[in-house]
Structure formats: structure tokens, C-alpha cells
Design a protein around this motif. Structure first.
Motif, mmCIF file in Angstrom:
data_model
loop_
_atom_site.group_PDB
_atom_site.id
_atom_site.type_symbol
_atom_site.label_atom_id
_atom_site.label_comp_id
_atom_site.label_asym_id
_atom_site.label_seq_id
_atom_site.Cartn_x
_atom_site.Cartn_y
_atom_site.Cartn_z
ATOM 1 N N GLU A 186 0.830 -1.203 0.000
ATOM 2 C CA GLU A 186 0.000 0.000 0.000
ATOM 3 C C GLU A 186 0.869 1.258 0.000
ATOM 4 N N ASP A 187 2.035 1.173 0.607
ATOM 5 C CA ASP A 187 2.971 2.290 0.626
ATOM 6 C C ASP A 187 3.562 2.513 -0.770
ATOM 7 N N LYS A 188 3.860 1.427 -1.459
ATOM 8 C CA LYS A 188 4.524 1.491 -2.759
ATOM 9 C C LYS A 188 3.581 1.905 -3.884
ATOM 10 N N ASP A 189 2.349 1.407 -3.880
ATOM 11 C CA ASP A 189 1.416 1.651 -4.985
ATOM 12 C C ASP A 189 1.123 3.135 -5.239
ATOM 13 N N ALA A 202 9.631 1.156 -20.848
ATOM 14 C CA ALA A 202 8.972 0.471 -21.968
ATOM 15 C C ALA A 202 8.164 -0.737 -21.501
ATOM 16 N N LYS A 203 8.464 -1.255 -20.307
ATOM 17 C CA LYS A 203 7.736 -2.427 -19.800
ATOM 18 C C LYS A 203 6.369 -2.045 -19.229
ATOM 19 N N VAL A 204 6.139 -0.758 -19.031
ATOM 20 C CA VAL A 204 4.863 -0.304 -18.479
ATOM 21 C C VAL A 204 3.940 0.047 -19.645
ATOM 22 N N ASN A 205 2.828 -0.663 -19.703
ATOM 23 C CA ASN A 205 1.839 -0.402 -20.750
ATOM 24 C C ASN A 205 0.494 -0.111 -20.095
ATOM 25 N N ARG A 206 -0.523 0.038 -20.904
ATOM 26 C CA ARG A 206 -1.851 0.386 -20.400
ATOM 27 C C ARG A 206 -2.379 -0.621 -19.390
ATOM 28 N N TYR A 207 -2.037 -1.898 -19.561
ATOM 29 C CA TYR A 207 -2.542 -2.929 -18.652
ATOM 30 C C TYR A 207 -1.870 -2.828 -17.284
ATOM 31 N N VAL A 208 -0.600 -2.500 -17.293
ATOM 32 C CA VAL A 208 0.122 -2.286 -16.035
ATOM 33 C C VAL A 208 -0.461 -1.061 -15.322
ATOM 34 N N GLU A 257 -3.532 0.185 -15.667
ATOM 35 C CA GLU A 257 -4.873 -0.155 -15.181
ATOM 36 C C GLU A 257 -4.793 -1.006 -13.920
ATOM 37 N N ALA A 258 -3.849 -1.943 -13.873
ATOM 38 C CA ALA A 258 -3.695 -2.787 -12.692
ATOM 39 C C ALA A 258 -3.248 -1.959 -11.492
ATOM 40 N N LYS A 259 -2.308 -1.029 -11.718
ATOM 41 C CA LYS A 259 -1.836 -0.160 -10.632
ATOM 42 C C LYS A 259 -2.986 0.725 -10.139
ATOM 43 N N ALA A 260 -3.772 1.240 -11.060
ATOM 44 C CA ALA A 260 -4.922 2.066 -10.690
ATOM 45 C C ALA A 260 -5.904 1.259 -9.839
ATOM 46 N N ALA A 261 -6.139 0.014 -10.211
ATOM 47 C CA ALA A 261 -7.050 -0.835 -9.438
ATOM 48 C C ALA A 261 -6.512 -1.063 -8.026
ATOM 49 N N ASP A 262 -5.200 -1.291 -7.903
ATOM 50 C CA ASP A 262 -4.593 -1.482 -6.581
ATOM 51 C C ASP A 262 -4.746 -0.232 -5.714
#
Length: 185
Positions: A124-127, A147-153, A155-160
């Protein structure tokens, strides 16, 4: 604003209205209202089968704004000076007139844990910190530097972060809000 003959139009007539109230009414957006409004916007932008570029951008920007509003409000409940970048230089008048420079998300989380006794896990601190970096890159540079961060990453971070904020509001803010539920009383 002038009418078609060049005469001045009274502000009451010139101001567009929304929700039955003119924009000449007092403007007041308490931090909790702002944070929750941003959360609603995030959900609206991420809803649907296909999230476009614009929706993703605004979801990230609004989620970061929600993080800042809600976490800093909780910090302010502990003591008003803690939201200042440098609490030792805090002046109540700067908070009251909004001229203060506030602490970063990193500082906010550290102060919540160390000074307010809020329990925040390592994840929770990192997100929120990662989200702040993504928002900064998208908003100021229009792109991501990894370059490894795309829309899915994203969206997943946003959900977290959204999940964290919902829990945070439930455990840290709702029990402390005034009876009107606005947090500004």
C-alpha cells in the motif's frame, strides 16, 4: 460580458448555471468531497470494455488527485501543520488562505505511519508512490519512461490504488468525519 448592444450584462445573467445554482455562488470543495469526487471520476473513466487513451489518462490524473486529497486530509486531522512541506515553518494563515506548499505523497505516507499511527502495508505504501510517478510522466511528458509499463500495467496499478483508497476511506476517514459527512466541520 456584454449584450448584443454592447452594454454590460449583470453577473447573475451572464453566469452559466449548473445544478440550479449560478457559478456566482460561493465556491467550496472540502477535501473529502474532492477526493471522493475524483474516485467517482476514476471509476467512470475505467468503466466499460474498452478504455481509451483519454479515459486512461484522466483516470490516472484523478486517482492521483484523490490520493493527495484523502491522505493529506487524514494527515491534517492529526495536526494541521503536518501537511506542510516543512512543518517547522508552518503558519496557520498559509493553510487558511491556501498559500502553503504541501508535503509530497512520500512524505504524507511516512507521516501518516510514523506520526498518526496509520497502518499502511509495504504494498500500500509502494502503490501510491508508483502511481505518482506514472501520473507525473503522463501529465508532464506525455509518455512513460519504462517500456515495460503499458496500459494494462497502469490499469492494474490504478485498481490497486483504488482498492487501497476505498479501504483507507472506510477505516481512516469515515470514523472521523463530522455528522454532515463532509470532514470540514
Amino acid at each position: 460580458m456584454t449584450d448584443e448592444k454592447g452594454g454590460a450584462v449583470p453577473a447573475e445573467q451572464a453566469a452559466p448555471t449548473t445544478g440550479g445554482k449560478g457559478l456566482t455562488d460561493e465556491v467550496h470543495y472540502p477535501p473529502v468531497d474532492n477526493g471522493l469526487d475524483y474516485l467517482v471520476s476514476v471509476v467512470d473513466h475505467l468503466r466499460g470494455e474498452e478504455v481509451g487513451r483519454r479515459e486512461l489518462k484522466y483516470a490516472v490524473v484523478h486517482l492521483q488527485a484523490a490520493v493527495e486529497c484523502l491522505l493529506k486530509y487524514r494527515l491534517e486531522l492529526e495536526h494541521w501543520s503536518l501537511v506542510f512541506k516543512s512543518p517547522g515553518d508552518a503558519m496557520r494563515s498559509d493553510l487558511d488562505d491556501g498559500s502553503l506548499t504541501t508535503c509530497t505523497v512520500d512524505q504524507t505516507i511516512t507521516r501518516l505511519v510514523n506520526l498518526a499511527g496509520v497502518t499502511i502495508s509495504l504494498k500500500e505504501d509502494k502503490d501510491p508512490k508508483q502511481l505518482a510517478s506514472l501520473r507525473h510522466q503522463l501529465q508532464h511528458y506525455g509518455r512513460l519512461h519504462d517500456a515495460k509499463v503499458n496500459r494494462y500495467v497502469i490499469e492494474a496499478k490504478a485498481a490497486d490504488v483504488l482498492e487501497f483508497l476505498i479501504h483507507f476511506v472506510d477505516s481512516e476517514l469515515l470514523p472521523r468525519l463530522d455528522p454532515a459527512g463532509r470532514g470540514d466541520g
